[in-house]
Design an enzyme around this catalytic site. Structure first.
Site, PDB file in Angstrom:
ATOM      1  CD  GLN A 111       5.050  -7.585  10.002  1.00 37.56           C
ATOM      2  OE1 GLN A 111       6.028  -6.616  10.171  1.00 37.56           O
ATOM      3  NE2 GLN A 111       5.256  -8.564   9.766  1.00 37.56           N
ATOM      4  CG  LEU A 169      -6.863  -1.029  10.802  1.00 41.87           C
ATOM      5  CD1 LEU A 169      -7.635  -1.965   9.309  1.00 41.87           C
ATOM      6  CD2 LEU A 169      -5.873  -1.442  10.869  1.00 41.87           C
ATOM      7  CD  GLU A 170      -5.872   8.180   8.540  1.00 37.94           C
ATOM      8  OE1 GLU A 170      -6.224   8.310   8.356  1.00 37.94           O
ATOM      9  OE2 GLU A 170      -4.417   7.531   8.992  1.00 37.94           O
ATOM     10  CE1 TYR A 212      -5.938   3.445  26.025  1.00 37.74           C
ATOM     11  CE2 TYR A 212      -7.655   1.563  25.903  1.00 37.74           C
ATOM     12  CZ  TYR A 212      -7.524   2.381  25.680  1.00 37.74           C
ATOM     13  OH  TYR A 212      -8.087   3.534  24.935  1.00 37.74           O
ATOM     14  CE1 TYR A 272      -4.256  -1.366  -0.599  1.00 42.31           C
ATOM     15  CE2 TYR A 272      -3.511  -2.576   1.542  1.00 42.31           C
ATOM     16  CZ  TYR A 272      -4.393  -2.546   0.543  1.00 42.31           C
ATOM     17  OH  TYR A 272      -4.911  -2.971   0.343  1.00 42.31           O
ATOM     18  CD  GLN A 287     -11.200   0.569  19.122  1.00 45.27           C
ATOM     19  OE1 GLN A 287     -11.416   1.777  19.810  1.00 45.27           O
ATOM     20  NE2 GLN A 287     -10.179   0.598  18.067  1.00 45.27           N
ATOM     21  NE  ARG A 305       7.105  -1.310  -1.903  1.00 43.35           N
ATOM     22  CZ  ARG A 305       8.197  -2.228  -1.833  1.00 43.35           C
ATOM     23  NH1 ARG A 305       8.548  -2.269  -3.505  1.00 43.35           N
ATOM     24  NH2 ARG A 305       9.281  -2.708  -0.639  1.00 43.35           N
TER      25      ARG A 305
END
Length: 188
Positions: A156, A136-137, A170, A114, A180, A116
């Protein structure tokens, strides 16, 4: 801190539910077609993106405010692919649910396939005793539309184990993203 190997990752996933569902080998193809690899690797785990996306749009001319984020800034998409507009971004989540041990910090790095193509994946570290689906953003840094594939590798995870457990995890802090499920928007 030491980075953990495929043997450790496999054992923690199978015996302690650290990653569910867990793919115990690197998958590079499925049904005679190529896929972006996912599953356990030598010193990490390549996560998949679920078919649940929130694509950023500014049809309401809103100001992006992390303390007061407007849900209307996203368009929900459920599909095997997601097209991200030029110079925009999308949120997604991992297929995998994580349970991080108290003495482990997990770092997420985007896959070069991604990167690249000008697509950057960003995730903050998974802290000790955090659990949940990882939001994920994806940033499309190009001036062309970009495609993300669901149920294929996107990033990864590297697992770093400390020589001692932290004083406050946490979970102990009551972190706002604990447990979440699904794509989770910013919480201030």
């Amino acid at each position: 801190m030491t980075i953990k190997s495929d043997k450790w990752i496999r054992r923690m996933a199978q015996e302690h539910g650290m990653i569910e569902p867990f793919v115990e080998r690197q998958v590079r193809g499925a049904d005679d077609s190529r896929v972006i690899s996912y599953g356990v690797s030598s010193y990490g785990y390549d996560v998949r993106c679920a078919a649940e996306f929130k694509v950023f749009t500014n049809i309401h001319s809103a100001v992006v405010d992390p303390k007061n984020f407007d849900e209307k800034s996203f368009v929900d998409i459920n599909s095997d692919v997601c097209i991200i507009p030029p110079n925009s971004f999308a949120l997604a989540r991992t297929v995998e649910y994580f349970r991080i041990p108290r003495d482990v910090l997990t770092i997420c790095l985007g896959k070069s396939t991604y990167a690249r193509c000008g697509i950057i994946v960003n995730v903050t570290p998974l802290e000790p005793e955090w659990e949940g689906h990882v939001t994920l953003e994806f940033s499309n840094t190009t001036n062309l539309p970009a495609k993300i594939y669901a149920n294929e590798g996107v990033a990864q995870m590297l697992f770093l184990q400390s020589d001692e457990a932290c004083e406050v995890s946490y979970k102990d802090r009551g972190g706002k993203y604990q447990g979440q499920r699904g794509v989770t928007l910013p919480k201030a």
